[in-house]
Design a protein around this motif. Structure first.
Motif, PDB file in Angstrom:
ATOM      1  N   TYR A   1      13.931   6.323  58.313  1.00 15.18           N
ATOM      2  CA  TYR A   1      12.787   6.854  59.039  1.00 15.18           C
ATOM      3  C   TYR A   1      12.706   8.365  58.807  1.00 15.18           C
ATOM      4  CZ  TYR A   1      13.584   2.477  61.534  1.00 15.18           C
ATOM      5  OH  TYR A   1      13.792   1.152  61.842  1.00 15.18           O
ATOM      6  N   TRP A   2      11.478   8.852  58.780  1.00 11.30           N
ATOM      7  CA  TRP A   2      11.236  10.277  58.573  1.00 11.30           C
ATOM      8  C   TRP A   2      10.272  10.801  59.623  1.00 11.30           C
ATOM      9  CZ3 TRP A   2      13.769  12.986  54.825  1.00 11.30           C
ATOM     10  CH2 TRP A   2      14.391  12.246  53.815  1.00 11.30           C
ATOM     11  N   GLY A   3      10.499  12.042  60.031  1.00  8.85           N
ATOM     12  CA  GLY A   3       9.506  12.723  60.822  1.00  8.85           C
ATOM     13  C   GLY A   3       8.434  13.306  59.914  1.00  8.85           C
ATOM     14  N   GLN A   4       7.419  13.865  60.522  1.00  8.64           N
ATOM     15  CA  GLN A   4       6.317  14.425  59.736  1.00  8.64           C
ATOM     16  C   GLN A   4       6.630  15.817  59.214  1.00  8.64           C
ATOM     17  OE1 GLN A   4       2.811  14.079  62.236  1.00  8.64           O
ATOM     18  NE2 GLN A   4       2.376  12.064  61.399  1.00  8.64           N
ATOM     19  N   GLY A   5       7.676  16.418  59.715  1.00  8.85           N
ATOM     20  CA  GLY A   5       8.083  17.737  59.234  1.00  8.85           C
ATOM     21  C   GLY A   5       7.624  18.852  60.157  1.00  8.85           C
TER      22      GLY A   5
ATOM     23  N   THR B   1      12.721  29.350  54.122  1.00  6.17           N
ATOM     24  CA  THR B   1      11.337  28.979  54.421  1.00  6.17           C
ATOM     25  C   THR B   1      10.992  27.643  53.789  1.00  6.17           C
ATOM     26  OG1 THR B   1      10.585  31.261  54.655  1.00  6.17           O
ATOM     27  CG2 THR B   1       8.929  29.621  54.045  1.00  6.17           C
ATOM     28  N   GLY B   2      10.403  26.766  54.574  1.00  9.44           N
ATOM     29  CA  GLY B   2      10.018  25.461  54.058  1.00  9.44           C
ATOM     30  C   GLY B   2       9.674  24.512  55.191  1.00  9.44           C
ATOM     31  N   VAL B   3       9.452  23.271  54.819  1.00 14.18           N
ATOM     32  CA  VAL B   3       9.189  22.225  55.805  1.00 14.18           C
ATOM     33  C   VAL B   3      10.477  21.440  56.012  1.00 14.18           C
ATOM     34  CG1 VAL B   3       7.822  20.202  56.381  1.00 14.18           C
ATOM     35  CG2 VAL B   3       6.788  22.078  55.078  1.00 14.18           C
ATOM     36  N   TYR B   4      10.858  21.301  57.252  1.00 10.38           N
ATOM     37  CA  TYR B   4      12.102  20.618  57.613  1.00 10.38           C
ATOM     38  C   TYR B   4      11.773  19.254  58.215  1.00 10.38           C
ATOM     39  CZ  TYR B   4      14.777  24.800  56.650  1.00 10.38           C
ATOM     40  OH  TYR B   4      15.381  25.876  56.024  1.00 10.38           O
ATOM     41  N   TYR B   5      12.460  18.242  57.695  1.00  7.15           N
ATOM     42  CA  TYR B   5      12.180  16.863  58.081  1.00  7.15           C
ATOM     43  C   TYR B   5      13.384  16.251  58.785  1.00  7.15           C
ATOM     44  CZ  TYR B   5       8.352  17.226  54.717  1.00  7.15           C
ATOM     45  OH  TYR B   5       7.227  17.610  54.028  1.00  7.15           O
ATOM     46  N   CYS B   6      13.109  15.610  59.874  1.00  6.39           N
ATOM     47  CA  CYS B   6      14.127  14.823  60.561  1.00  6.39           C
ATOM     48  C   CYS B   6      14.273  13.492  59.835  1.00  6.39           C
ATOM     49  CB  CYS B   6      13.687  14.607  62.001  1.00  6.39           C
ATOM     50  SG  CYS B   6      14.790  13.571  62.978  1.00  6.39           S
ATOM     51  N   TYR B   7      15.484  13.008  59.766  1.00  4.34           N
ATOM     52  CA  TYR B   7      15.779  11.778  59.029  1.00  4.34           C
ATOM     53  C   TYR B   7      16.725  10.926  59.863  1.00  4.34           C
ATOM     54  CZ  TYR B   7      18.305   8.884  55.622  1.00  4.34           C
ATOM     55  OH  TYR B   7      18.890   7.836  54.955  1.00  4.34           O
ATOM     56  N   ALA B   8      16.501   9.631  59.818  1.00  8.30           N
ATOM     57  CA  ALA B   8      17.417   8.700  60.474  1.00  8.30           C
ATOM     58  C   ALA B   8      17.430   7.401  59.690  1.00  8.30           C
ATOM     59  CB  ALA B   8      16.991   8.452  61.921  1.00  8.30           C
ATOM     60  N   LYS B   9      18.566   6.765  59.714  1.00  7.66           N
ATOM     61  CA  LYS B   9      18.706   5.502  58.993  1.00  7.66           C
ATOM     62  C   LYS B   9      19.516   4.529  59.837  1.00  7.66           C
ATOM     63  CE  LYS B   9      20.029   3.543  54.517  1.00  7.66           C
ATOM     64  NZ  LYS B   9      20.651   3.809  53.193  1.00  7.66           N
ATOM     65  N   ASN B  10      19.023   3.307  59.886  1.00  6.81           N
ATOM     66  CA  ASN B  10      19.730   2.250  60.593  1.00  6.81           C
ATOM     67  C   ASN B  10      19.747   1.021  59.701  1.00  6.81           C
ATOM     68  OD1 ASN B  10      21.193   2.183  62.969  1.00  6.81           O
ATOM     69  ND2 ASN B  10      19.614   1.122  64.109  1.00  6.81           N
ATOM     70  N   GLY B  11      20.929   0.634  59.261  1.00  2.00           N
ATOM     71  CA  GLY B  11      20.990  -0.444  58.284  1.00  2.00           C
ATOM     72  C   GLY B  11      20.306   0.002  57.007  1.00  2.00           C
TER      73      GLY B  11
END
Length: 119
Positions: A108-112, A94-104
């Motif tokens: 970047y993060w999603g709001q969860g 149980t928790g908040v799951y965040y999308c993550y991406a990195k370029n160079g």
């Protein structure tokens, strides 16, 4: 500018499954599947944000120790999204799951998206 949007969170019973999706908005200059690294983090109650899964474009996906083979990342190149397939969920997930991406150097993060697993 890249905006990440998660979906797929919700309430599930222990032992159940969820599939989280993350995509970049139509207005984003870059698509998430083209990023150097994509992944998922989570923040469970009373804990700091931790890595769930990370997938560098040039390598294979790796997972946090707590995953224990239950979660799998995938990429959907047709829909420009990445997903986290979560099986055998427990209340400790149980928790908040965040999308993550990195370029160079840019991350970047999603709001969860909230995942709640009932016992």
């Amino acid at each position: 500018q890249v905006q990440l949007m998660e979906s797929g969170g919700g309430l599930v019973q222990a032992g159940g499954f969820l599939i989280l999706s993350c995509t970049s908005s139509e207005k984003s200059s870059e698509k998430i599947v083209d990023m150097d690294t994509v992944g998922w983090y989570r923040q469970t109650p009373g804990s700091e944000r931790e890595v769930v899964a990370v997938w560098p474009r040039s390598g294979t996906s790796t997972y946090g120790d707590f995953v224990k083979g239950r979660f799998t990342m995938s990429k959907d190149f047709n829909n420009y999204s990445q997903r986290l397939h979560m099986l055998r969920l427990t209340p400790e997930d149980t928790g908040v799951y965040y999308c993550y991406a990195k370029n160079g150097r840019q991350a970047y993060w999603g709001q969860g998206t909230q995942v709640t697993v009932s016992s």
